[in-house]
Design an enzyme around this catalytic site. Structure first.
Site, PDB file in Angstrom:
ATOM      1  N   GLY A 168      59.050  49.757  71.987  1.00  0.00           N
ATOM      2  CA  GLY A 168      57.909  49.040  72.545  1.00  0.00           C
ATOM      3  C   GLY A 168      58.290  47.716  73.174  1.00  0.00           C
ATOM      4  O   GLY A 168      57.652  47.256  74.132  1.00  0.00           O
TER       5      GLY A 168
ATOM      6  N   TYR B 255      81.308  56.870  77.032  1.00  0.00           N
ATOM      7  CA  TYR B 255      79.985  56.384  77.397  1.00  0.00           C
ATOM      8  C   TYR B 255      80.053  54.916  77.821  1.00  0.00           C
ATOM      9  O   TYR B 255      79.581  54.540  78.897  1.00  0.00           O
ATOM     10  CB  TYR B 255      79.021  56.557  76.226  1.00  0.00           C
ATOM     11  CG  TYR B 255      77.682  55.900  76.454  1.00  0.00           C
ATOM     12  CD1 TYR B 255      76.837  56.345  77.463  1.00  0.00           C
ATOM     13  CD2 TYR B 255      77.266  54.828  75.672  1.00  0.00           C
ATOM     14  CE1 TYR B 255      75.606  55.734  77.679  1.00  0.00           C
ATOM     15  CE2 TYR B 255      76.037  54.219  75.882  1.00  0.00           C
ATOM     16  CZ  TYR B 255      75.212  54.681  76.890  1.00  0.00           C
ATOM     17  OH  TYR B 255      74.001  54.064  77.105  1.00  0.00           O
TER      18      TYR B 255
END
Length: 330
Positions: free
Chosen positions: A200, A131
């Site tokens: 967020g 990855y």
């Protein structure tokens, strides 16, 4: 209004990003999965298919490339490179065909490797898994694209640390669930620090850079500061849920032995288990990164790390008013 194409935004981060910016611009989402929350703006497609990308990027002003193969157990491993590297080449080719000059790319702090001492953005790359290697190769492809016409093209690379938040089902959620359910075993002394990012805040950071795009190249680590040690994370869970977590600890060597045992069992049975040698190694590693550049570029995070953890813990383990829509990641 700008026309922005989000690529791979049907998942955890993308769904929150759409929620945040859907009233700011004309949005489309190109993804091989249908969006649970925003199917009306989602176009079915795969970054490995050039013609689909060519059509999707017609008339766009900017691209946010979120699509990636990122789980620890992707098989075959060639998928990391087919999606993360060749997929990036395909996106850039489609951008060039359609005259799109602006891209924000979500990379990863995995490009630095494990147990590095608070690396900043100029730290040498040393990825330890496919990855991380594929993300670094994708970055190199993007930098070459930008350098070909630097006076016209805008490239922003964001390297987040592990992202957590409401509805996510990844390693941080699994850890929080174990702590909250009193089924947690501390491997090692708990003094290793874990950099984290609340969803967020990461989507607000992406919006900040969408709103401030101009020709040039920028790269940012994104981490919510200050970092917590594993002991500090346990203390935060105790505070948020008003509970006491048993302080059971096992040595690192025994934890790795258990992870290797589960790896053997997984190969023999064909089943996947929540414990593996890689996950034990990542759990005990120091994953602490410098984010000075991100927090001094004019961006103000809407939540503190403690607030993000508390919002997640309350939603997942205290609030009874939630649905069963979740996103599985690492």
């Amino acid at each position: 209004m700008k026309n922005i194409c989000l690529i791979g935004a049907s998942g955890f981060v993308g769904s929150r990003l759409i929620e945040l910016i859907k009233d700011d611009c004309q949005l489309s989402n190109f993804d091989k999965r249908e969006s649970v929350f925003y199917p009306e703006i989602t176009v079915s497609g795969d970054v490995r298919h050039q013609e689909e990308l060519d059509r999707a990027l017609a008339g766009q002003d900017s691209v946010v490339l979120l699509a990636a193969e990122h789980r620890d157990d992707v098989s075959p491993t060639s998928l990391y490179y087919d999606v993360n590297v060749q997929g990036t080449r395909n996106v850039l080719a489609a951008m060039d065909k359609n005259g799109v000059r602006n891209i924000i790319f979500t990379s990863s702090v995995a490009v630095y490797g494990l147990n590095k001492e608070n690396p900043a953005e100029d730290h040498p790359a040393d990825p330890f898994n496919h990855y991380g290697k594929s993300k670094w190769q994708a970055e190199e492809v993007l930098r070459a694209w930008h350098q070909a016409r630097p006076e016209e093209r805008s490239l922003t690379i964001i390297r987040p640390t592990v992202i957590f938040g409401e509805r996510n089902r990844g390693n941080v959620y699994n850890l929080l669930r174990q702590i909250a359910s009193h089924k947690f075993l501390m491997v090692g002394k708990g003094e290793n620090y874990k950099s984290m990012a609340y969803v967020g805040n990461i989507v607000a950071f992406i919006r900040h850079h969408l709103n401030n795009q101009q020709p040039g190249y920028q790269v940012f680590n994104y981490i919510d500061k200050p970092d917590l040690s594993m002991n500090g994370l346990v203390a935060q869970v105790e505070k948020s849920l008003n509970t006491q977590v048993p302080s059971v600890r096992i040595p690192y060597c025994l934890g790795m032995l258990g992870g290797l045992s589960f790896d053997v069992l997984s190969k023999l049975s064909g089943k996947k288990f929540p414990v593996s040698a890689v996950r034990v190694k990542k759990f005990c590693a120091t994953t602490q990164f410098d984010a000075t550049r991100a927090h001094s570029c004019g961006f103000q995070a809407p939540y503190t790390l403690a607030e993000g953890l508390n919002r997640t813990l309350q939603y997942e383990f205290a609030d009874g008013h939630k649905d069963d829509i979740v996103f599985v990641s690492e």
